[in-house]
Design an enzyme around this catalytic site. Structure first.
Site, PDB file in Angstrom:
ATOM      1  N   ARG A 151      37.470  40.548  46.045  1.00  0.00           N
ATOM      2  CA  ARG A 151      37.584  39.258  47.636  1.00  0.00           C
ATOM      3  C   ARG A 151      36.437  38.562  47.782  1.00  0.00           C
ATOM      4  O   ARG A 151      35.325  39.370  47.212  1.00  0.00           O
ATOM      5  CB  ARG A 151      38.206  40.406  48.993  1.00  0.00           C
ATOM      6  CG  ARG A 151      38.868  41.806  48.789  1.00  0.00           C
ATOM      7  CD  ARG A 151      39.114  42.071  49.880  1.00  0.00           C
ATOM      8  NE  ARG A 151      40.190  43.141  50.272  1.00  0.00           N
ATOM      9  CZ  ARG A 151      40.204  44.648  49.551  1.00  0.00           C
ATOM     10  NH1 ARG A 151      39.022  44.868  49.493  1.00  0.00           N
ATOM     11  NH2 ARG A 151      40.862  45.872  50.327  1.00  0.00           N
ATOM     12  N   LYS A 175      36.969  46.745  52.612  1.00  0.00           N
ATOM     13  CA  LYS A 175      37.520  46.412  54.609  1.00  0.00           C
ATOM     14  C   LYS A 175      36.537  48.323  54.039  1.00  0.00           C
ATOM     15  O   LYS A 175      37.028  49.423  54.047  1.00  0.00           O
ATOM     16  CB  LYS A 175      38.176  46.401  54.003  1.00  0.00           C
ATOM     17  CG  LYS A 175      38.888  45.414  54.166  1.00  0.00           C
ATOM     18  CD  LYS A 175      40.404  45.121  53.369  1.00  0.00           C
ATOM     19  CE  LYS A 175      41.186  43.823  53.799  1.00  0.00           C
ATOM     20  NZ  LYS A 175      42.535  43.725  53.467  1.00  0.00           N
ATOM     21  N   HIS A 246      41.622  34.384  46.822  1.00  0.00           N
ATOM     22  CA  HIS A 246      42.090  35.117  46.730  1.00  0.00           C
ATOM     23  C   HIS A 246      43.380  34.674  45.629  1.00  0.00           C
ATOM     24  O   HIS A 246      44.175  35.959  45.025  1.00  0.00           O
ATOM     25  CB  HIS A 246      42.674  35.014  47.846  1.00  0.00           C
ATOM     26  CG  HIS A 246      43.559  36.381  48.681  1.00  0.00           C
ATOM     27  ND1 HIS A 246      42.441  37.557  48.500  1.00  0.00           N
ATOM     28  CD2 HIS A 246      44.406  37.194  48.824  1.00  0.00           C
ATOM     29  CE1 HIS A 246      42.586  38.704  49.308  1.00  0.00           C
ATOM     30  NE2 HIS A 246      44.084  38.708  49.191  1.00  0.00           N
ATOM     31  N   ARG A 249      42.134  37.004  42.555  1.00  0.00           N
ATOM     32  CA  ARG A 249      42.285  38.143  42.982  1.00  0.00           C
ATOM     33  C   ARG A 249      43.128  38.202  42.401  1.00  0.00           C
ATOM     34  O   ARG A 249      44.108  39.795  41.658  1.00  0.00           O
ATOM     35  CB  ARG A 249      42.383  38.679  44.111  1.00  0.00           C
ATOM     36  CG  ARG A 249      42.215  39.997  44.493  1.00  0.00           C
ATOM     37  CD  ARG A 249      41.464  40.400  46.151  1.00  0.00           C
ATOM     38  NE  ARG A 249      42.389  41.473  46.525  1.00  0.00           N
ATOM     39  CZ  ARG A 249      41.831  42.645  46.534  1.00  0.00           C
ATOM     40  NH1 ARG A 249      40.820  42.892  45.843  1.00  0.00           N
ATOM     41  NH2 ARG A 249      42.119  43.652  47.332  1.00  0.00           N
ATOM     42  N   HIS A 272      42.810  48.458  48.086  1.00  0.00           N
ATOM     43  CA  HIS A 272      44.171  48.701  47.823  1.00  0.00           C
ATOM     44  C   HIS A 272      43.854  50.496  48.417  1.00  0.00           C
ATOM     45  O   HIS A 272      43.835  51.635  47.830  1.00  0.00           O
ATOM     46  CB  HIS A 272      44.931  48.440  47.301  1.00  0.00           C
ATOM     47  CG  HIS A 272      45.047  46.963  46.974  1.00  0.00           C
ATOM     48  ND1 HIS A 272      46.053  46.458  46.988  1.00  0.00           N
ATOM     49  CD2 HIS A 272      44.843  46.332  47.933  1.00  0.00           C
ATOM     50  CE1 HIS A 272      45.793  44.952  46.019  1.00  0.00           C
ATOM     51  NE2 HIS A 272      45.252  44.857  46.906  1.00  0.00           N
ATOM     52  N   TYR A 281      52.047  43.314  42.384  1.00  0.00           N
ATOM     53  CA  TYR A 281      51.279  42.124  41.925  1.00  0.00           C
ATOM     54  C   TYR A 281      52.453  41.982  40.257  1.00  0.00           C
ATOM     55  O   TYR A 281      51.983  42.215  39.360  1.00  0.00           O
ATOM     56  CB  TYR A 281      50.332  42.416  41.314  1.00  0.00           C
ATOM     57  CG  TYR A 281      49.438  42.340  42.378  1.00  0.00           C
ATOM     58  CD1 TYR A 281      48.672  40.798  42.704  1.00  0.00           C
ATOM     59  CD2 TYR A 281      48.365  43.503  43.454  1.00  0.00           C
ATOM     60  CE1 TYR A 281      47.783  40.776  43.408  1.00  0.00           C
ATOM     61  CE2 TYR A 281      47.767  42.561  44.381  1.00  0.00           C
ATOM     62  CZ  TYR A 281      47.246  41.341  44.578  1.00  0.00           C
ATOM     63  OH  TYR A 281      46.568  41.273  45.270  1.00  0.00           O
TER      64      TYR A 281
END
Length: 300
Positions: A151, A175, A246, A249, A272, A281
């Site tokens: 990211r 995150k 993004h 990504r 994730h 994806y």
């Protein structure tokens, strides 16, 4: 009461959950909207929120034409906030636990084709002679974004010591400050070496610190500058969609899956929490499979 409670919640998000400033701002923006709505309903204490007031908050946004994704995000923010109120003794009941929200449409992300990625990187490399230090930086940024799928917030937070050049891996804090190690290939390694040895010393200043990537003034680059450089470099690729970091990504994940990588590995690389997030994806591989089937099968 709202101001004091939201201030305490902000401290919780920062100190206890260790969320990024961007995520904290998003949570608080959503909750300030709830506070304004509740105040209009004469609810001055968050502890007095009930399911009816929460539903009316979401219904009002739906009436104003807000997207399903927005409604889903704000419902999540409300539920997390309600659980925190109960857990910290600020409320006796949690009406947010019963709050339903519309499922967000999972739109397929736009991605670059492999030839468009090659054109983007080749043209950026060709421009390094004229663009100097900034050109070396831009190439290293683009190569690393595409090689790793990290990211933009993870990229700008990288320090020099996060690179393991011998093993060609980078340590990333995602995150919630979750750490993961992501590999990168030889082209990205060459671009990073050129940036570290040629470009970065030209931009470095007393305020650079350990930051891997620097802005034009020598300090740690910010996400806005990275978005700008990605858009600007993509303008040189005829016919390519206008994507930001993004989008690279999305592109990296799609190309990995299309090349045969398994879903769990891609989930780990991207950081994730849920496999369902990674599954979006798979659309390119699926569509190519369908196209091949339609072209080759006599009963397609």
């Amino acid at each position: 009461m709202w101001a004091q409670t939201l201030a305490a919640y902000e401290r919780h998000l920062s100190a206890e959950r260790d969320l990024t400033p961007h995520t904290i701002r998003a949570y608080l923006t959503d909750l300030r909207g709830l506070a304004e709505h509740a105040t209009r309903l004469r609810i001055t204490d968050p502890a007095d929120l009930d399911l009816r007031s929460l539903r009316s908050y979401l219904a009002g946004m739906q009436t104003r034409g807000r997207a399903r994704t927005t409604l889903a995000r704000r419902a999540t923010a409300v539920r997390v906030f309600g659980a925190w109120l109960v857990r910290t003794g600020r409320a006796a009941d949690d009406p947010g636990a019963l709050l339903a929200s519309p499922k967000a449409h999972r739109e397929l992300p736009a991605v670059l084709r492999e030839d468009e990625v090659r054109a983007l990187l080749d043209r950026t490399a060709e421009a390094c002679a004229d663009d100097g230090a900034v050109g070396h930086r831009d190439l290293a940024v683009l190569e690393l974004l595409y090689a790793t799928g990290i990211r933009v917030g993870e990229l700008v937070g990288l320090d020099i010591d996060d690179l393991d050049e011998e093993r060609r891996v980078v340590r990333v804090f995602g995150k919630g400050r979750k750490e993961r190690t992501v590999p990168y290939g030889a082209p990205a390694a060459r671009a990073l070496t050129a940036w570290s040895e040629v470009g970065r010393p030209e931009l470095r200043c007393d305020g650079s610190g350990p930051a891997l990537f620097l802005g034009a003034r020598g300090r740690r680059i910010d996400p806005r500058a990275v978005r700008t450089l990605v858009h600007r470099r993509l303008e040189a690729v005829e016919g390519a969609p206008d994507l930001g970091p993004h989008g690279l990504r999305h592109t990296a994940a799609t190309h990995l899956l299309d090349g045969g990588a398994d879903l769990r590995s891609v989930q780990e690389l991207l950081g994730h929490a849920s496999l369902a997030t990674t599954q979006i994806y798979t659309h390119v591989s699926t569509e190519r499979l369908r196209a091949a089937y339609r072209q080759a099968h006599p009963r397609a």
